[in-house]
Design a protein around this motif. Structure first.
Motif, PDB file in Angstrom:
ATOM      1  N   ASP A  69       0.852  -1.193   0.000  1.00 25.13           N
ATOM      2  CA  ASP A  69       0.000   0.000   0.000  1.00 25.13           C
ATOM      3  C   ASP A  69       0.888   1.243   0.000  1.00 25.13           C
ATOM      4  O   ASP A  69       1.229   1.776   1.050  1.00 25.13           O
ATOM      5  CB  ASP A  69      -0.914  -0.009   1.229  1.00 25.13           C
ATOM      6  N   LEU A  75      -5.649  -2.905 -11.088  1.00 22.97           N
ATOM      7  CA  LEU A  75      -5.263  -1.912 -12.102  1.00 22.97           C
ATOM      8  C   LEU A  75      -3.921  -2.232 -12.756  1.00 22.97           C
ATOM      9  O   LEU A  75      -3.642  -1.762 -13.862  1.00 22.97           O
ATOM     10  CB  LEU A  75      -5.165  -0.520 -11.463  1.00 22.97           C
ATOM     11  N   SER A  77      -2.163   8.035   0.500  1.00 25.69           N
ATOM     12  CA  SER A  77      -1.986   6.838  -0.314  1.00 25.69           C
ATOM     13  C   SER A  77      -1.845   7.220  -1.792  1.00 25.69           C
ATOM     14  O   SER A  77      -2.537   8.116  -2.280  1.00 25.69           O
ATOM     15  CB  SER A  77      -3.188   5.907  -0.150  1.00 25.69           C
ATOM     16  N   ARG A 107      -2.480  -3.499  -3.233  1.00 30.18           N
ATOM     17  CA  ARG A 107      -3.803  -2.911  -3.012  1.00 30.18           C
ATOM     18  C   ARG A 107      -4.501  -2.586  -4.337  1.00 30.18           C
ATOM     19  O   ARG A 107      -5.718  -2.689  -4.438  1.00 30.18           O
ATOM     20  CB  ARG A 107      -3.670  -1.652  -2.159  1.00 30.18           C
ATOM     21  N   SER A 108      -3.712  -2.193  -5.339  1.00 31.22           N
ATOM     22  CA  SER A 108      -4.299  -1.816  -6.623  1.00 31.22           C
ATOM     23  C   SER A 108      -3.955  -2.822  -7.722  1.00 31.22           C
ATOM     24  O   SER A 108      -3.864  -2.466  -8.887  1.00 31.22           O
ATOM     25  CB  SER A 108      -3.812  -0.423  -7.015  1.00 31.22           C
ATOM     26  N   ASP A 151      -3.587   4.318  -6.182  1.00 32.06           N
ATOM     27  CA  ASP A 151      -4.245   4.445  -7.481  1.00 32.06           C
ATOM     28  C   ASP A 151      -3.271   4.862  -8.574  1.00 32.06           C
ATOM     29  O   ASP A 151      -3.560   4.702  -9.760  1.00 32.06           O
ATOM     30  CB  ASP A 151      -5.388   5.460  -7.403  1.00 32.06           C
TER      31      ASP A 151
END
Length: 170
Positions: free
Chosen positions: A111, A133, A120, A129-130, A123
């Motif tokens: 993260d 994507l 954070s 965590r992503s 994204d």
């Protein structure tokens, strides 16, 4: 036509002599063998300073995972999108929280936060965590994250200033 063929023949014979000599020099380089000692393979495990020693095979496995998952943006320890923030030891140590140990790098890969630790950036930066994507992160295990972290911390010991040197070397 005859001079051209004669020059070609001479060039090829020189090449046939030079290639084996270059191969011998590359294979028998004593500098490479000396770099993989216990001190080089030992890195901080956590912020308390506990040390962990990885094997040469583990670091090489970490390099492979790093290159396939992170190497596009972080080739040679630089950050292509921001040359001011690299993966060199000084930059990792000055991050908040400090990212100069295995636990902190694994935490970041799970993260990620901004360099000042305020928010954070999951994204924007590949992470566990992503992973929806970023396909390169989807199949990574906790062990992969640890091996990548080990490679990130061992690389500057082996490559010196070339690791994270940014525009100087790339």
């Amino acid at each position: 036509m005859a001079p051209f063929l004669l020059n070609l023949q001479q060039s090829l014979s020189r090449l046939l002599i030079a290639l084996p000599m270059m191969a011998v020099l590359m294979i028998s380089s004593p500098a490479q063998a000396a770099q993989w000692d216990t001190e080089t393979l030992t890195v901080p495990s956590d912020s308390d300073g506990t040390a962990v020693t990885f094997s040469e095979q583990q670091v090489k496995a970490g390099r492979k995972v790093f290159n396939t998952s992170c190497g596009t943006c972080h080739a040679g320890g630089i950050t292509k999108t921001n040359h001011n923030v690299g993966l060199d030891p000084e930059t990792l140590a000055l991050a908040t929280p400090s990212r100069n140990n295995i636990a902190a790098l694994v935490d970041y890969l799970q993260d990620p936060t901004s360099y000042d630790g305020e928010y954070s950036i999951a994204d924007l930066h590949p992470s566990m965590r992503s992973r929806d994507l970023y396909p390169a992160m989807r199949d990574l295990t906790d062990e992969d994250l640890q091996l990548m972290s080990a490679y990130i911390l061992v690389a500057p010991k082996v490559l010196g200033q070339e690791w994270g040197g940014g525009k100087i070397y790339f």
